[in-house]
Scaffold this active site. Sequence first.
Site, PDB file in Angstrom:
ATOM      1  N   GLN A 114       0.966  -1.280   0.073  1.00  0.00           N
ATOM      2  CA  GLN A 114      -0.024   0.108  -0.034  1.00  0.00           C
ATOM      3  C   GLN A 114       0.775   1.355   0.061  1.00  0.00           C
ATOM      4  OE1 GLN A 114      -2.345  -1.133   3.520  1.00  0.00           O
ATOM      5  NE2 GLN A 114      -0.461  -1.581   4.809  1.00  0.00           N
TER       6      GLN A 114
ATOM      7  N   HIS B  43      -8.803   3.704  19.399  1.00  0.00           N
ATOM      8  CA  HIS B  43      -7.964   2.874  19.973  1.00  0.00           C
ATOM      9  C   HIS B  43      -8.522   2.378  21.285  1.00  0.00           C
ATOM     10  CE1 HIS B  43      -4.229   4.254  17.539  1.00  0.00           C
ATOM     11  NE2 HIS B  43      -4.428   3.196  17.112  1.00  0.00           N
TER      12      HIS B  43
ATOM     13  N   ASP C  64       0.132   0.815  13.189  1.00  0.00           N
ATOM     14  CA  ASP C  64       0.419   1.872  14.003  1.00  0.00           C
ATOM     15  C   ASP C  64       0.850   1.674  15.399  1.00  0.00           C
ATOM     16  OD1 ASP C  64      -2.945   2.238  13.705  1.00  0.00           O
ATOM     17  OD2 ASP C  64      -1.921   2.612  15.506  1.00  0.00           O
TER      18      ASP C  64
ATOM     19  N   ASP D 292       0.879  -7.346  11.390  1.00  0.00           N
ATOM     20  CA  ASP D 292       0.458  -6.618  10.307  1.00  0.00           C
ATOM     21  C   ASP D 292       1.184  -7.041   9.400  1.00  0.00           C
ATOM     22  OD1 ASP D 292      -0.814  -3.378  10.147  1.00  0.00           O
ATOM     23  OD2 ASP D 292       0.207  -3.977   8.531  1.00  0.00           O
TER      24      ASP D 292
ATOM     25  N   ASP E  97       0.713 -11.716   6.731  1.00  0.00           N
ATOM     26  CA  ASP E  97      -0.872 -11.809   6.334  1.00  0.00           C
ATOM     27  C   ASP E  97      -1.775 -12.474   7.466  1.00  0.00           C
ATOM     28  OD1 ASP E  97      -2.888 -12.649   3.468  1.00  0.00           O
ATOM     29  OD2 ASP E  97      -3.296 -12.003   5.450  1.00  0.00           O
ATOM     30  N   GLY E  98      -2.516 -11.403   8.026  1.00  0.00           N
ATOM     31  CA  GLY E  98      -3.256 -12.172   9.112  1.00  0.00           C
ATOM     32  C   GLY E  98      -4.055 -13.191   8.800  1.00  0.00           C
TER      33      GLY E  98
ATOM     34  N   ASP F 179      -7.913  -4.827  13.527  1.00  0.00           N
ATOM     35  CA  ASP F 179      -7.878  -3.412  13.573  1.00  0.00           C
ATOM     36  C   ASP F 179      -7.051  -3.299  11.960  1.00  0.00           C
ATOM     37  OD1 ASP F 179      -5.357  -0.515  14.862  1.00  0.00           O
ATOM     38  OD2 ASP F 179      -7.358  -0.737  13.735  1.00  0.00           O
TER      39      ASP F 179
ATOM     40  N   ASP G 173      -9.952  -0.461   5.467  1.00  0.00           N
ATOM     41  CA  ASP G 173     -11.026  -0.777   5.120  1.00  0.00           C
ATOM     42  C   ASP G 173     -11.312  -1.941   4.106  1.00  0.00           C
ATOM     43  OD1 ASP G 173     -11.446   2.773   4.490  1.00  0.00           O
ATOM     44  OD2 ASP G 173     -11.878   1.683   6.200  1.00  0.00           O
TER      45      ASP G 173
END
Length: 287
Positions: free
Chosen positions: A36, A67, A91, A111, A142-143, A161, A164
Amino acid sequence: MALDDRNWFTEVFGDEGTAFSLKITGRLHAEQTPFQKIEVYQTERWGRLMVIDGCTMLTSRDNFTYHEMMAHPVLFTHPDPQQVLIIGGGDCGMLREVLKHPGVERCVQVDIDEGVTRAAREYFPELCSSNDDPRAELRFEDGIQYIKDQAAGSFDVIIVDSTDPVGPAEGLFGEAFFRDVHRTLAEDGLLVQQSESPILHIETLLKDLYQAMRGAGFTRVATLQFPVVCYPTGWWSATMASKGGDLTRFREEDARNKPFATEYYNADIHRAALAVPEFCKRLFTDQ
Ligand code: SAM
């Protein structure tokens, strides 16, 4: 008034006919990772702004509502959360909130994009204050695959978390993923997932999420509502799911006597966030 993009960052939600702008003084970071595009801006009044693929992720000024409301309601709803998994959360603000709970023994954060955490360490160090906690385990993969590889019953709470439901996060909203989550959670385990904006998505994403979670075997589903100023409409939600546990009951005394500071979450806010607006009742009938 036309907003020029030299002085304003604007995220346009074309389908919804709305947009959100923050006055900026410059761009501090831009990186195209294999997954990304990550940008960080300096704003005039909202601290720093993280943007992924053009979507607002967080600002220094208002990330606390998100959070805190993604982490504390589910952790105070669980009887004794010790093993916690965060999918996404690069983050590291979610990790920081989870590790405020002294009973948590281990928090794995998975993440897909290490670039997000690198940018957070440099531009949002306050969110990364628990990264070196011995209970923290940061993984960059990759989760969707990670959850498949976990032993049944290995986590008490799983927090999704994610960005989109497009790109790498698309699969994090589907029934197949929730079936893997269901298997990975202990019998009294709980899932919570960021579930977008009730005023925009009640008939779409939220409805699909309820169906996918229930189809995966979660028998109780409940949505928390709270403000996130920098997200589309500023009206946001997180949806919890259990294998039978009542999601409207939580360790209220523990929440009232919490041994850590928060800026938004408290027991009254927790209770209020579960209240169901009339236009949501048709969907949120589970509560
Ligand atoms: N709070 C933000 C929101 O609601 O949009 C999201 C915060 S966090 C920055 C979102 C993270 O999800 C990103 O760091 C992204 O790399 C991660 N992500 C997206 N798809 C993923 C996947 N399949 N597995 C693991 N992490 C993923």
